[in-house]
Design an enzyme around this catalytic site. Structure first.
Site, PDB file in Angstrom:
ATOM      1  N   ARG A   1      12.550   4.147  12.999  1.00 20.85           N
ATOM      2  CA  ARG A   1      11.400   5.069  12.962  1.00 20.85           C
ATOM      3  C   ARG A   1      10.463   4.793  14.156  1.00 20.85           C
ATOM      4  O   ARG A   1      10.923   4.326  15.185  1.00 20.85           O
ATOM      5  CB  ARG A   1      10.705   4.929  11.608  1.00 20.85           C
ATOM      6  CG  ARG A   1      11.630   5.323  10.442  1.00 20.85           C
ATOM      7  CD  ARG A   1      10.964   5.143   9.099  1.00 20.85           C
ATOM      8  NE  ARG A   1       9.791   6.008   8.974  1.00 20.85           N
ATOM      9  CZ  ARG A   1       8.861   5.861   8.007  1.00 20.85           C
ATOM     10  NH1 ARG A   1       9.009   4.905   7.099  1.00 20.85           N
ATOM     11  NH2 ARG A   1       7.825   6.667   7.966  1.00 20.85           N
TER      12      ARG A   1
ATOM     13  N   HIS B   1      12.738  -2.437   2.154  1.00 18.98           N
ATOM     14  CA  HIS B   1      12.145  -1.157   2.558  1.00 18.98           C
ATOM     15  C   HIS B   1      13.037  -0.027   2.085  1.00 18.98           C
ATOM     16  O   HIS B   1      14.270  -0.126   2.187  1.00 18.98           O
ATOM     17  CB  HIS B   1      11.997  -1.059   4.078  1.00 18.98           C
ATOM     18  CG  HIS B   1      11.103  -2.102   4.644  1.00 18.98           C
ATOM     19  ND1 HIS B   1       9.733  -2.058   4.506  1.00 18.98           N
ATOM     20  CD2 HIS B   1      11.383  -3.241   5.310  1.00 18.98           C
ATOM     21  CE1 HIS B   1       9.212  -3.122   5.077  1.00 18.98           C
ATOM     22  NE2 HIS B   1      10.189  -3.871   5.566  1.00 18.98           N
TER      23      HIS B   1
ATOM     24  N   ASN C   1       8.211  -5.522  -0.672  1.00 16.05           N
ATOM     25  CA  ASN C   1       8.039  -4.347   0.171  1.00 16.05           C
ATOM     26  C   ASN C   1       6.547  -4.276   0.464  1.00 16.05           C
ATOM     27  O   ASN C   1       5.776  -3.767  -0.357  1.00 16.05           O
ATOM     28  CB  ASN C   1       8.522  -3.069  -0.504  1.00 16.05           C
ATOM     29  CG  ASN C   1       8.411  -1.872   0.435  1.00 16.05           C
ATOM     30  OD1 ASN C   1       7.796  -1.965   1.497  1.00 16.05           O
ATOM     31  ND2 ASN C   1       9.009  -0.754   0.047  1.00 16.05           N
TER      32      ASN C   1
ATOM     33  N   ARG D   1       5.233  10.882  -2.434  1.00 14.97           N
ATOM     34  CA  ARG D   1       4.876  10.528  -1.060  1.00 14.97           C
ATOM     35  C   ARG D   1       6.069  10.765  -0.127  1.00 14.97           C
ATOM     36  O   ARG D   1       7.091  10.087  -0.244  1.00 14.97           O
ATOM     37  CB  ARG D   1       4.504   9.038  -1.015  1.00 14.97           C
ATOM     38  CG  ARG D   1       4.257   8.518   0.366  1.00 14.97           C
ATOM     39  CD  ARG D   1       4.223   6.999   0.386  1.00 14.97           C
ATOM     40  NE  ARG D   1       3.946   6.545   1.732  1.00 14.97           N
ATOM     41  CZ  ARG D   1       4.165   5.311   2.153  1.00 14.97           C
ATOM     42  NH1 ARG D   1       4.646   4.395   1.341  1.00 14.97           N
ATOM     43  NH2 ARG D   1       3.907   4.990   3.391  1.00 14.97           N
TER      44      ARG D   1
ATOM     45  N   TYR E   1      11.119   8.740   1.611  1.00 14.82           N
ATOM     46  CA  TYR E   1      11.139   7.652   0.629  1.00 14.82           C
ATOM     47  C   TYR E   1      11.871   7.996  -0.664  1.00 14.82           C
ATOM     48  O   TYR E   1      12.011   7.133  -1.535  1.00 14.82           O
ATOM     49  CB  TYR E   1       9.690   7.236   0.316  1.00 14.82           C
ATOM     50  CG  TYR E   1       8.962   6.713   1.537  1.00 14.82           C
ATOM     51  CD1 TYR E   1       9.409   5.571   2.190  1.00 14.82           C
ATOM     52  CD2 TYR E   1       7.850   7.373   2.056  1.00 14.82           C
ATOM     53  CE1 TYR E   1       8.760   5.092   3.326  1.00 14.82           C
ATOM     54  CE2 TYR E   1       7.192   6.905   3.190  1.00 14.82           C
ATOM     55  CZ  TYR E   1       7.653   5.767   3.818  1.00 14.82           C
ATOM     56  OH  TYR E   1       7.017   5.291   4.939  1.00 14.82           O
TER      57      TYR E   1
ATOM     58  N   ALA F   1       3.004  -0.834   4.927  1.00 14.63           N
ATOM     59  CA  ALA F   1       2.528  -0.924   6.308  1.00 14.63           C
ATOM     60  C   ALA F   1       2.048  -2.327   6.678  1.00 14.63           C
ATOM     61  O   ALA F   1       2.034  -2.685   7.864  1.00 14.63           O
ATOM     62  CB  ALA F   1       1.414   0.092   6.539  1.00 14.63           C
TER      63      ALA F   1
ATOM     64  N   PRO G   1       0.789  -1.224   0.000  1.00 13.98           N
ATOM     65  CA  PRO G   1       0.000   0.000   0.000  1.00 13.98           C
ATOM     66  C   PRO G   1       0.826   1.282   0.000  1.00 13.98           C
ATOM     67  O   PRO G   1       1.849   1.364   0.675  1.00 13.98           O
ATOM     68  CB  PRO G   1      -0.825  -0.115   1.294  1.00 13.98           C
ATOM     69  CG  PRO G   1      -0.104  -1.096   2.132  1.00 13.98           C
ATOM     70  CD  PRO G   1       0.525  -2.062   1.180  1.00 13.98           C
ATOM     71  N   ASN G   2       0.328   2.223  -0.765  1.00 16.90           N
ATOM     72  CA  ASN G   2       0.853   3.588  -0.865  1.00 16.90           C
ATOM     73  C   ASN G   2       2.151   3.694  -1.668  1.00 16.90           C
ATOM     74  O   ASN G   2       2.622   4.808  -1.925  1.00 16.90           O
ATOM     75  CB  ASN G   2       1.040   4.213   0.534  1.00 16.90           C
ATOM     76  CG  ASN G   2      -0.258   4.247   1.300  1.00 16.90           C
ATOM     77  OD1 ASN G   2      -1.243   4.792   0.805  1.00 16.90           O
ATOM     78  ND2 ASN G   2      -0.284   3.653   2.483  1.00 16.90           N
TER      79      ASN G   2
ATOM     80  N   GLU H   1      12.869  -9.259   2.101  1.00 23.24           N
ATOM     81  CA  GLU H   1      12.123  -8.079   2.569  1.00 23.24           C
ATOM     82  C   GLU H   1      12.874  -6.813   2.134  1.00 23.24           C
ATOM     83  O   GLU H   1      14.095  -6.720   2.307  1.00 23.24           O
ATOM     84  CB  GLU H   1      12.032  -8.142   4.090  1.00 23.24           C
ATOM     85  CG  GLU H   1      11.322  -6.965   4.720  1.00 23.24           C
ATOM     86  CD  GLU H   1      11.236  -7.092   6.246  1.00 23.24           C
ATOM     87  OE1 GLU H   1      11.883  -7.987   6.838  1.00 23.24           O
ATOM     88  OE2 GLU H   1      10.515  -6.259   6.841  1.00 23.24           O
TER      89      GLU H   1
HETATM   90  C1  DQA Z   1       8.138   1.130   3.944  1.00 26.05           C
HETATM   91  C2  DQA Z   1       8.217   1.279   5.456  1.00 26.05           C
HETATM   92  C3  DQA Z   1       6.865   1.018   6.103  1.00 26.05           C
HETATM   93  O1  DQA Z   1       6.964   1.204   7.510  1.00 26.05           O
HETATM   94  C4  DQA Z   1       5.828   1.983   5.563  1.00 26.05           C
HETATM   95  O2  DQA Z   1       4.572   1.683   6.108  1.00 26.05           O
HETATM   96  C5  DQA Z   1       5.796   2.009   4.077  1.00 26.05           C
HETATM   97  C6  DQA Z   1       7.056   1.993   3.348  1.00 26.05           C
HETATM   98  C7  DQA Z   1       9.468   1.501   3.264  1.00 26.05           C
HETATM   99  O3  DQA Z   1       9.658   1.122   2.111  1.00 26.05           O
HETATM  100  O4  DQA Z   1      10.292   2.198   3.867  1.00 26.05           O
HETATM  101  O5  DQA Z   1       4.739   2.101   3.476  1.00 26.05           O
HETATM  102  O6  DQA Z   1       7.857  -0.226   3.643  1.00 26.05           O
END
Ligand code: DQA
Length: 145
Positions: free
Chosen positions: A110, A103, A77, A20, A25, A80, A12-13, A101
């Site tokens: 964080r 990120h 990735n 964003r 990011y 959240a 998501p997002n 994984e």
């Molecule tokens: C994220 C880190 C997550 O905590 C966050 O919710 C994201 C992006 C990252 O790529 O840094 O949506 O996965």
């Protein structure tokens, strides 16, 4: 079976990358990341399939599809959902395909609610805090599996 195929699944997002919270990011879009991965994949003799969804169940379905496709690895990735999704943890454990994984930021430095990673409980490796370049590093790790 396509053992040179690497799924790159984004949660998501992450469709909003580029605009964003760029201070967290970065300014690369998901299309930019896909182009970087395509280039590096070609050099490594791999093929990438880059996808994004805001829906948890799509990510679960795509993990199952990675197994059905005989994928070499999955870069995940989960956004959240990383910090909430037992369904993703179970899917990773179920498929028998190595998941790395990824990120952009480093969630462990964080807010406290980002310190738990259900994905990390089943992933074989992780890359975090390297921004967009981290996806390329993760692809190189997948190539070495
Ligand atoms: C994220 C880190 C997550 O905590 C966050 O919710 C994201 C992006 C990252 O790529 O840094 O949506 O996965």
């Amino acid at each position: 079976m396509a053992s040179n195929l690497v799924y790159v699944l984004n949660g998501p997002n992450l469709n909003l990358l580029g605009t964003r919270e760029p201070e967290i990011y970065g300014s690369e879009t998901l299309d930019d990341i896909a182009a970087m991965l395509d280039d590096r994949a070609r050099e490594l003799g791999l093929e990438v399939d880059v996808r994004q969804s805001n829906h948890e169940g799509h990510l679960v379905d795509w993990l199952h599809e990675a197994r059905a496709d005989g994928a070499k690895a999955v870069l995940l990735n989960a956004g959240a959902y990383t910090h909430t999704s037992i369904a993703l943890l179970d899917a990773i454990r179920a498929i028998g395909v190595p998941v790395i994984e990824v990120h952009l930021s480093d969630p462990s430095s964080r807010e406290a609610f980002r310190h738990v990673s259900y994905v990390g409980m089943a992933a074989v490796d992780e890359v975090k805090g390297l921004g967009a370049h981290g996806y390329v590093v993760a692809l190189e790790k997948a190539a070495a599996l």
